[in-house]
Design an enzyme around this catalytic site. Structure first.
Site, PDB file in Angstrom:
ATOM      1  N   SER A 117      -4.436   6.962  13.031  1.00  0.00           N
ATOM      2  CA  SER A 117      -4.033   6.935  14.435  1.00  0.00           C
ATOM      3  C   SER A 117      -5.275   7.059  15.320  1.00  0.00           C
ATOM      4  O   SER A 117      -6.337   7.499  14.869  1.00  0.00           O
ATOM      5  CB  SER A 117      -3.080   8.103  14.727  1.00  0.00           C
ATOM      6  OG  SER A 117      -3.806   9.320  14.722  1.00  0.00           O
ATOM      7  N   GLU A 147      -5.871   9.117  17.459  1.00  0.00           N
ATOM      8  CA  GLU A 147      -6.301  10.525  17.524  1.00  0.00           C
ATOM      9  C   GLU A 147      -7.141  10.877  16.293  1.00  0.00           C
ATOM     10  O   GLU A 147      -8.137  11.593  16.397  1.00  0.00           O
ATOM     11  CB  GLU A 147      -5.074  11.443  17.621  1.00  0.00           C
ATOM     12  CG  GLU A 147      -4.372  11.388  18.975  1.00  0.00           C
ATOM     13  CD  GLU A 147      -3.667  10.064  19.231  1.00  0.00           C
ATOM     14  OE1 GLU A 147      -3.196   9.422  18.263  1.00  0.00           O
ATOM     15  OE2 GLU A 147      -3.598   9.640  20.396  1.00  0.00           O
ATOM     16  N   GLU A 176     -12.906  -2.247   5.183  1.00  0.00           N
ATOM     17  CA  GLU A 176     -12.753  -3.501   5.904  1.00  0.00           C
ATOM     18  C   GLU A 176     -12.516  -3.249   7.376  1.00  0.00           C
ATOM     19  O   GLU A 176     -11.390  -3.146   7.821  1.00  0.00           O
ATOM     20  CB  GLU A 176     -11.605  -4.304   5.285  1.00  0.00           C
ATOM     21  CG  GLU A 176     -11.265  -5.605   5.981  1.00  0.00           C
ATOM     22  CD  GLU A 176     -12.433  -6.551   6.159  1.00  0.00           C
ATOM     23  OE1 GLU A 176     -13.456  -6.397   5.460  1.00  0.00           O
ATOM     24  OE2 GLU A 176     -12.319  -7.435   6.994  1.00  0.00           O
ATOM     25  N   SER A 212       1.086   6.535   2.807  1.00  0.00           N
ATOM     26  CA  SER A 212       1.815   7.511   3.626  1.00  0.00           C
ATOM     27  C   SER A 212       3.074   8.003   2.925  1.00  0.00           C
ATOM     28  O   SER A 212       3.715   7.272   2.170  1.00  0.00           O
ATOM     29  CB  SER A 212       2.216   6.882   4.958  1.00  0.00           C
ATOM     30  OG  SER A 212       1.085   6.598   5.715  1.00  0.00           O
ATOM     31  N   GLN A 228       0.829  -1.214   0.000  1.00  0.00           N
ATOM     32  CA  GLN A 228       0.000   0.000   0.000  1.00  0.00           C
ATOM     33  C   GLN A 228       0.858   1.255   0.000  1.00  0.00           C
ATOM     34  O   GLN A 228       1.624   1.480   0.939  1.00  0.00           O
ATOM     35  CB  GLN A 228      -0.889  -0.011   1.255  1.00  0.00           C
ATOM     36  CG  GLN A 228      -1.783   1.201   1.388  1.00  0.00           C
ATOM     37  CD  GLN A 228      -2.513   1.229   2.727  1.00  0.00           C
ATOM     38  OE1 GLN A 228      -2.044   0.633   3.696  1.00  0.00           O
ATOM     39  NE2 GLN A 228      -3.640   1.901   2.775  1.00  0.00           N
TER      40      GLN A 228
END
Lengths: 398, 366
Positions: A383, A385, A244, A129, A126
């Site tokens: 995350s 957060e 998912e 990021s 993937q």
């Protein structure tokens, strides 16, 4: 209210258990249980076994080779496989890319890529990021510039899990700097063998090589490898991120780990008694067990509300936060139970075939490493957060 | 799997909710908690007529429900409206009568004619020491009880109180008429609205409920019912606190924007919302495991009460804090919800007590 599974679901559970008893290699289950490293071959072997039974793509529609299972069936499958210490299914191709292709891909892309994901021909990773785009994913800079029948890709992805094994990478790339940042993003499929791609390992704090940096220098990607429309990739990316999530709480894994922790805390002694009889440790265990028991029901409530075929709700953000906190707490208690034997770390002991003598309790070897490794749980997949942001906006409407 | 409460129970919940909204508005509540009784007898009668008390008991003893789900749903609605009255006392005492098959004693309670409350836990002396446990003995063909019970819910309004006492045969349950000889009651208000009292019995005649020395199991079951009730009530109060706080965060402006736009507050609310869902799951688990063996039942009840106590404190404290000064005022309903939630943790054992009990039951189960 009725929290019991239906007779049909219990029959299904029995079927899964029988399959696992019959087909899950003891060698693999043992490695998972004792925290040994799984090789690429190990992971592929388990995929092949599941694929042979037709259970690998357990959330795809039947027409593409999926099982057509209900969310409850998937929950049962995921729980039972975790309890049996089966390796996890590597999600990148099966759970992340495939749903996007099924929803937004061309017929040709589906016909080409989906069977290759199933039979293991292609290992996917993937490419989301970047060094400057983590939680703020839309600020990604890796560029794809149209040049005839190709895009020319330049930039860098990071935290790319198991890129060292990957044949292909699905990437979010910037195709436009006009308008809102989210509008200029496209979803590209890139062959890892293309010239100009450089994969460099990132060594994690516990010493493992799990994630990588992937560099792109003038990488030529055929236009046919674009998924959906150019500049619309953000929509597909978000779909992928929320698709998912039935297993996001990892309840099955936590149940298996908690059982392990209970055994360990009863058999391991410190200060003249089993660790389980230390009142403060016992209290941590009890709080954890209650939280996990509550989590099971919360997870089922979310699944029940989502129903079959529905996109997961924002409640899955709650599952992600608490589910990962619970797993991290289990890892924390394992590490504590090891006492000073958490520190000795023989790296080779985590590999198959090591015949050396364990230092201290035989289970203690990977305890600290797993604790450190699983700090990632509250960081990746959005995350915790970021999950709170999602809850704030979609559930609390603040 | 089915997470709905069922059509009949939904109808009960809806009509209970409507009746409370209709007859128990905030002004009525203020008047009720300002009165000596601490609750409105008129509202009590209306609820009894609606079948709310009957819903807590099984058909064998004249009720219309009696399952843990019924108890949970009723107390959830009571919590939402912050209703005052001897609901818990009636539930627990009634469960003791139900266990003994005493339909005759239960019928007037279900009808709202007899006010019944429950006295199990003993009183505490001024020096902090517990009073000796109540004892009962036969006197001719009659039982007489002596002893003191503490913080008995709505004692001042009760016609009858079901008390536990030790006999030569062990722990037993007795029904005491408040008009009987040797009954002394000291009534007082409680901080979260309502009243309670200290009960002193001196050679007071009483009627044995169930077998002599046979109250232990019935008491455990009644306590479990009480735990389900307090947990579901707690969750409902938490829901109100969360919603009121969210409203406030959306409307209260500081620094020119709604304070709900501040991330420091958003993440606290997200955590609170998550914890409340975990608490709701624990309360569901308590009801779902209620009819299993006693150890399983009690473990899930303790897990739920521990969770409700832990999350309850968070919900009460956070909702006051996020409201700021206004959350500290008497006139603002929120503060009363926060007080009730906090005090529910003092009923039938707090989170520490139930964590310890959960652990002990786990060891007993192996």
């Amino acid at each position: 209210m009725n929290l019991e599974f239906s007779p049909e679901e219990e029959t299904f559970r029995a079927e899964v258990r029988a399959f696992l008893k019959d087909k899950l290699p003891a060698r693999l289950a043992d490695k998972v249980r004792t925290g040994q490293r799984l090789s690429k071959v190990d992971m592929e072997q388990w995929h092949a076994i599941l694929n042979e039974r037709g259970w690998l793509a357990n959330h795809w529609p039947e027409e593409y080779g999926g099982t057509g299972w209900s969310v409850m069936q998937r929950f049962i499958f995921e729980t039972e496989t975790a309890i049996a210490h089966a390796p996890r299914i590597i999600p990148f191709g099966l759970s992340m890319l495939a749903p996007v292709l099924i929803k937004y891909g061309t017929e040709e892309q589906k016909q080409h890529y989906l069977p290759r994901i199933l039979d293991g021909t292609d290992w996917w990773c993937q490419g989301y990021s970047e060094p400057g785009a983590g939680s703020d994913l839309a600020s990604l800079k890796t560029s794809a510039v149209r040049d005839g029948d190709h895009y020319i890709v330049n930039g860098q992805k990071t935290w790319t899990t198991l890129a060292q094994y990957a044949d292909w990478i699905f990437c979010l790339v910037r195709t436009s700097n006009e308008g809102k940042r989210q509008q200029g993003i496209s979803f590209l499929l890139i062959d890892m063998k293309t010239p100009g791609i450089d994969v460099r390992p990132i060594k994690l704090l516990e010493g493992d090589h799990e994630v990588n940096e992937v560099f792109f220098t003038d990488v030529k990607v055929p236009v046919a490898n674009l998924v959906g429309e150019q500049d619309k990739g953000w929509t597909y990316a978000k779909y992928l991120l929320t698709y998912e999530r039935t297993n996001i709480a990892g309840v099955g894994m936590s149940m298996a780990l908690f059982d392990e922790l209970q055994d360990i805390s009863r058999s391991t002694w410190r200060d003249g008694r089993p660790v389980a009889e230390d009142p403060l440790f016992a209290q941590r265990m009890a709080k954890l067990e209650i939280d996990l028991e509550n989590m099971k029901t919360t997870n089922l409530r979310v699944l029940d509300a989502a129903g079959a075929g529905h996109a997961p709700t924002a409640e899955s953000s709650m599952l992600k936060i608490r589910g990962t906190e619970i797993r991290q707490e289990i890892n924390d208690l394992m590490r504590r139970a090891a006492g000073r034997y958490a520190a000795p770390f023989i790296d080779e002991a985590l590999d198959e075939g090591w015949n050396g003598e364990p230092v201290g309790p035989e289970w203690a070897g990977p305890a600290a490493a797993q604790y450190f490794n699983n700090r990632k749980l509250s960081i990746f997949g959005g995350s915790n957060e970021v999950q709170r942001e999602i809850i704030t906006k979609t559930i609390l409407e603040l | 799997m089915d997470f709905t409460i069922g059509e009949d129970r939904q109808m009960l919940a809806d009509s209970l909710s409507r009746t409370l909204a209709d007859k128990f508005d905030w002004k009525t509540r203020e008047a009720a908690i300002d009165s000596d009784a601490g609750f409105s007898r008129e509202v009590w009668n209306a609820l009894a007529e609606l079948g709310v008390i009957g819903a807590l008991f099984g058909e064998d003893t004249g009720g219309y429900g009696g399952s843990a789900w019924d108890v949970g749903v009723v107390f959830g609605e009571l919590g939402k409206a912050l209703a005052t009255g001897p609901f818990l006392g009636s539930l627990m005492a009634g469960k003791m009568l139900e266990a003994a098959g005493d339909e005759a004693a239960l019928a007037p309670v279900i009808a709202g004619e007899t006010m019944l409350t429950f006295g199990h836990e003993g009183a505490v002396e001024a020096n902090g020491r517990p009073c000796p446990p109540a004892t009962a003995k036969r006197n001719g063909d009659q039982w007489i009880i002596s002893g003191r019970k503490g913080v008995v819910e709505y004692l001042g309004s009760a016609d009858q109180v079901l008390v536990t006492a030790q006999t030569d045969a062990g722990l037993s349950a007795f029904l005491v008429d408040m008009s009987a000889s040797g009954v002394e009651a000291r009534d007082y208000p409680v901080i979260d609205g309502g009243s309670a009292g200290e009960l002193t019995l001196t050679d007071t005649p009483a009627t044995l409920v169930g077998e002599d020395g046979g109250a232990t199991e019935a008491l455990a079951a009644a306590t479990a019912s009480g735990l389900v009730a307090t947990c579901w009530e707690s969750i409902a109060v938490m829901d109100v606190l969360r919603d009121q706080t969210l409203d406030y965060l959306r409307t209260r402006k500081q620094f020119g924007i709604p304070i709900g736009k501040f991330q420091a507050l958003q993440h606290r609310m997200a955590t609170l919302a998550l914890e409340i869902e975990q608490a709701r799951s624990s309360a569901i688990n308590a009801a779902a495991n209620f009819d299993k063996d006693a150890t399983t039942r009690d473990r899930f009840c303790s897990a739920a009460k521990y969770t409700a106590g832990k999350v309850g404190r968070l919900a009460a404290e956070e909702s006051i804090q996020l409201h700021g000064g206004i959350g500290m005022t008497w006139e603002f309903p929120l503060s009363h919800y926060a007080k009730r939630l906090t005090m529910l943790n003092h009923v039938l054992g707090d989170d520490d007590h139930h964590l310890a009990r959960y652990m002990a039951l786990g060891q007993a189960a192996g």
